[in-house]
Enzyme design. Sequence first.
Site, PDB file in Angstrom:
ATOM      1  CB  CYS A 251     -69.951 -13.874  24.792  1.00 38.71           C
ATOM      2  SG  CYS A 251     -71.546 -13.168  25.166  1.00 38.71           S
TER       3      CYS A 251
ATOM      4  CE  LYS B 101     -70.428  -6.368   9.034  1.00 42.98           C
ATOM      5  NZ  LYS B 101     -70.437  -7.844   8.965  1.00 42.98           N
TER       6      LYS B 101
ATOM      7  CD  GLU C 173     -71.554  -8.959  25.556  1.00 42.90           C
ATOM      8  OE1 GLU C 173     -70.653  -9.662  26.044  1.00 42.90           O
ATOM      9  OE2 GLU C 173     -72.561  -8.577  26.165  1.00 42.90           O
TER      10      GLU C 173
ATOM     11  CD  GLU D  56     -65.398 -16.276  23.186  1.00 40.59           C
ATOM     12  OE1 GLU D  56     -66.288 -15.972  23.977  1.00 40.59           O
ATOM     13  OE2 GLU D  56     -65.131 -15.608  22.165  1.00 40.59           O
TER      14      GLU D  56
END
Length: 503
Positions: A293, A184, A259, A394
């Site tokens: 990331c 997906k 992750e 983040e």
Amino acid sequence: MTLTVASIEGRRLDHFIGGRRTAPHSGQYLQSFDPTTGAPWYEAADGDAADIDAAVRVAQAASMDPAWRRITQTDRGRLVRRLAELVAREADALALMEMRDNGKLLREMQAQLKAMPDAYHYFAGMADKLQGDTIPVNKLDMLNFTLREPIGVVGMITPWNSPLMLLTGTLAPCLAIGNTVVIKPSEHTSASTLALAELVKEAGFPDGVVNVVTGHGRTAGEALTRHPGVAKIVFTGSTATGRRIAANAAGNLVPCQMELGGKSPHVVFDDVDLDRAVNGVMAGVFAAGGQTCIAGSRCFVEAGIYDTFVERLVDRARRVRIGHPAQEDTELGPLALAAQLEKVETYVGYGVADGATIATGGRRPQDGELAAGWYYEPTVLVDAKNDMRFMRDEIFGPVVGVMPFRGEDELIRLANDTRYGLAAGIWTRDIDRAMRFARNVDAGTVWINTYRSAAFMSPSGGFKESGYGRRGGFEVMREFSRLKNVVVDYSGATQDPFVIRLR
Ligand code: TXE
């Protein structure tokens, strides 16, 4: 490959299930936008639970089908290598498609795509090296051994920042090991994953081994993570979504590989070549527009060189060339999503409200064509503190907070003062100090005198809220296989069923 930028412009793309393009059950499609203009440029099927169910069933059937289940390891590896060759053939077309979808520099996407075949070749080599052990047990005439087998259907949910690269590290080993997959992709970047599925078919994989259902996270993604036919979930994305997915998967007792986000410390000691360190910090947070990331978004500079370092960093950041991602000399393209631009602006605003100072950036460029796209200037915030909101969460944009430190003890305390633990970088000529930092910092990857130097041969992944499980290297053989223990009694003796023999 029939899907290219030219062929999909203004068109509708369907799912790829069982080797065929499949229209969405609902008949609905979602729009994908070009970040340089903010305008939609194609539509992708808006998948729902029915589409996911169809894809998982097909993938389950494929995993039991002798065409895949009974193929030799050598032939399986050969198929993955054939896929590598096709990715190499289509690298330019795929890179262009990804740039158009996420606005990242064409040069960057090309570099990723050109390196990708090597990753497929590397993981293809694992197909015939997946072996178990023979275990010596305290019984004569007994053979006790382990087998490593495919897990079954792996559900993969991928993000928009580097769609195919982030997929490769898990798709390639999954195929080499003999799993089947349902992918997906992010609703913002469906095209390149659908194009890859066509290459999988062309390579000769049996239909149903790789399936792609496009759509939103809260519908298609959610359904994939709850489907009882899925044996493992692989997710790359935000920590908040990861937490939700892990909870869904727990309902079926399905393991995950996560992750997630990061807020990585990037450290500069006073003994370094300043130009090298400035370039390293720049690359760590402004390359890829900070939409990675592993961005080194918290920069710690030894107090004695703090002012000089900030001056050089700001000077270099001001000279970054912002422009269209396809232009050869562009250094910073737009952000991938309108929502991402808003998030960046919000967090820079938080930074100022919490007491940090904008040394450069902090604005959308206003000139010419840039004003229409989702561009944002490279931004350096000084007087930063770990407890400020922009230093805790983040951001995923070209924003770095800089703060001074005094001594290694303070540094480790500051570096680890985060809920994330994905990556860390350090610039110093003192190898003892660098090694002490590497041992003490909570990060899945530590770079010494380099940054963002990733390789598919090395295990990558996070600690703390950055996730769990590892990609890359031999670790993936364990991640994507299941271990079975087989015990054989070859004594030929018939035992009394109720005799318990004590040693
Ligand atoms: O992420 P999401 P978004 C971080 C980054 C960014 C933030 C938001 O900080 O600003 O996440 O980005 C699917 N069940 N990263 O909203 O929601 C979704 O469709 C199942 C870090 O794009 O995590 C997409 O395919 N799936 C990062 C994928 O999850 C769901 C890369 C990622 O979306 C779902 C991207 C649900 N309930 C963003 N909700 C990294 N680690 O590199 C969403 N999805």
